[in-house]
Write an enzyme that holds these catalytic residues in place. Sequence first.
Site, PDB file in Angstrom:
ATOM      1  N   TYR A 142     -13.160   5.561  -6.496  1.00 10.39           N
ATOM      2  CA  TYR A 142     -13.220   6.316  -5.237  1.00 10.39           C
ATOM      3  C   TYR A 142     -13.851   7.696  -5.436  1.00 10.39           C
ATOM      4  O   TYR A 142     -14.263   8.339  -4.479  1.00 10.39           O
ATOM      5  CB  TYR A 142     -11.822   6.483  -4.616  1.00 10.39           C
ATOM      6  CG  TYR A 142     -11.195   5.189  -4.124  1.00 10.39           C
ATOM      7  CD1 TYR A 142     -11.903   3.993  -4.131  1.00 10.39           C
ATOM      8  CD2 TYR A 142      -9.898   5.167  -3.648  1.00 10.39           C
ATOM      9  CE1 TYR A 142     -11.328   2.814  -3.697  1.00 10.39           C
ATOM     10  CE2 TYR A 142      -9.312   3.994  -3.203  1.00 10.39           C
ATOM     11  CZ  TYR A 142     -10.027   2.816  -3.231  1.00 10.39           C
ATOM     12  OH  TYR A 142      -9.462   1.658  -2.792  1.00 10.39           O
ATOM     13  N   LYS A 191      -8.123  -4.831 -15.245  1.00 13.85           N
ATOM     14  CA  LYS A 191      -9.012  -5.998 -15.206  1.00 13.85           C
ATOM     15  C   LYS A 191      -9.784  -5.984 -16.525  1.00 13.85           C
ATOM     16  O   LYS A 191     -11.020  -5.928 -16.574  1.00 13.85           O
ATOM     17  CB  LYS A 191      -9.930  -5.879 -13.976  1.00 13.85           C
ATOM     18  CG  LYS A 191     -10.780  -7.085 -13.705  1.00 13.85           C
ATOM     19  CD  LYS A 191     -10.005  -8.295 -13.210  1.00 13.85           C
ATOM     20  CE  LYS A 191     -10.915  -9.495 -13.087  1.00 13.85           C
ATOM     21  NZ  LYS A 191     -10.207 -10.770 -12.960  1.00 13.85           N
ATOM     22  N   ASP A 224      -5.694  -9.644 -10.610  1.00 11.54           N
ATOM     23  CA  ASP A 224      -5.671 -10.848  -9.770  1.00 11.54           C
ATOM     24  C   ASP A 224      -4.337 -11.577  -9.920  1.00 11.54           C
ATOM     25  O   ASP A 224      -3.753 -12.055  -8.939  1.00 11.54           O
ATOM     26  CB  ASP A 224      -6.866 -11.769 -10.079  1.00 11.54           C
ATOM     27  CG  ASP A 224      -7.222 -11.836 -11.557  1.00 11.54           C
ATOM     28  OD1 ASP A 224      -6.687 -11.011 -12.333  1.00 11.54           O
ATOM     29  OD2 ASP A 224      -8.019 -12.696 -11.952  1.00 11.54           O
ATOM     30  N   ASP A 248      -4.201   1.205  -4.579  1.00 11.19           N
ATOM     31  CA  ASP A 248      -4.378   1.270  -3.132  1.00 11.19           C
ATOM     32  C   ASP A 248      -4.084  -0.095  -2.512  1.00 11.19           C
ATOM     33  O   ASP A 248      -3.313  -0.245  -1.562  1.00 11.19           O
ATOM     34  CB  ASP A 248      -5.833   1.699  -2.862  1.00 11.19           C
ATOM     35  CG  ASP A 248      -6.106   1.961  -1.396  1.00 11.19           C
ATOM     36  OD1 ASP A 248      -5.153   2.017  -0.610  1.00 11.19           O
ATOM     37  OD2 ASP A 248      -7.294   2.111  -1.039  1.00 11.19           O
ATOM     38  N   ASP A 252      -0.161  -1.643  -0.737  1.00  7.10           N
ATOM     39  CA  ASP A 252      -0.076  -2.159   0.635  1.00  7.10           C
ATOM     40  C   ASP A 252       0.458  -3.592   0.642  1.00  7.10           C
ATOM     41  O   ASP A 252       1.241  -3.968   1.508  1.00  7.10           O
ATOM     42  CB  ASP A 252      -1.459  -2.138   1.307  1.00  7.10           C
ATOM     43  CG  ASP A 252      -1.709  -0.825   2.039  1.00  7.10           C
ATOM     44  OD1 ASP A 252      -0.857   0.087   1.932  1.00  7.10           O
ATOM     45  OD2 ASP A 252      -2.745  -0.698   2.708  1.00  7.10           O
TER      46      ASP A 252
END
Length: 357
Positions: A142, A191, A224, A248, A252
Amino acid sequence: MKFTIAVLDGDGIGPEICAGAIQVLNAVGAKYGHQFTFEHYPIGGCAIDECGDPLPRATVEGCLAADSVLLGAVGGYKWDDMPVDKRPEKGLLRIRQAMGLYSNIRPAKLWKSLAKASPLRYELVKDGVEIIIVRELTGGIYFGERGSAEGADGEYAWDTEKYSVKEIERITRIACELAVKRSKKLVSVDKANVLQSSRLWRKTVHEYCARNYPQIEVKDMLVDNMAMQIVKNPAQFDVVVTSNMFGDILSDEAAQVTGSIGMLASSSLGDSKRGLYEPIHGSAPDIAGKDAANPIATILAAAMMLRDSFDLVREYAAIEIAVQKALDDGLRTADIAEKGMRTVSCSEMAQAIADRV
Ligand code: NAD
């Protein structure tokens, strides 16, 4: 002990839910012999109305002078058409920056008595769930280098994920500080099978924990798999640390497992003990001023402040137990009530929790 808390009530339901949290903090103070002083400062829309700036200088100075900061919520229809730089939400970004906060901690807790509110099957969540996601907040993709250009295949664009050892170590420290007070188990999400930045992340987390927190058991999980495990077996997790973008998305997802936005708190921390504690929901303009909001997220944010900024672990637990008792006694604000249940107002719920402290 004595503590000064800067309270940024904000807009919409902000003042109502902050009043509820203050009531509960005062009950904790009376029981355990602490003195909390509350200094109120404007932020967001009300600050724009008062002085044309969503984050006035006096608010920043007040927050930096306080021992910690409690925030309600900002925003509302009235300010929706303002330019991006002048909008209430800009006040939030700026206060995080001014306080040097680089982590975001979001516990997604499903209380046993609200297990039926979860969209997951009852058997998976019947004993309650608490996933605490510690998200790096000021680095990664970001904030990395980005751009777009024209090539042989037309326009293309890129964003860069970049993390330094220092950035990874400081977020790992925050996660470890939480984990040592809890299960002493930490899951680090990355990852690493694909990304170089994730391989550095994984190596750094392990080396840092081995050096500084050998009592913590660290487990790695690919992002994942984590996304899958949150819906398959959410009860397996306690503290989870991850990068900005993965955090992020996963926070959620984990919040959805709990089924109720009015119950979820969050905090942002940096190098000092001073943090910013707030509910994850917004200013709910549709119910503002009606004494109908659920104050529990803000009350739990205040509890996190006691534990993480003031090291008052017993007092944190007292609030958690009081919330649990209020729920077990059948008290529900409208957002968490099952069909046919009697509901209480925001102030009645706060009073009920304060009484149970
Ligand atoms: P919201 O979270 O304010 O509301 C979404 C829905 O959840 C609404 O129906 C609301 O009534 C309900 N709700 C939220 N909190 C509740 C509570 N404590 N008790 C009972 N019901 C509750 O999100 P939104 O409607 O998308 O945004 C409203 C305003 O809040 C916007 O201006 C937005 O920019 C702002 N916002 C601020 C923050 C923040 O201050 N951190 C976060 C998100 C949104």
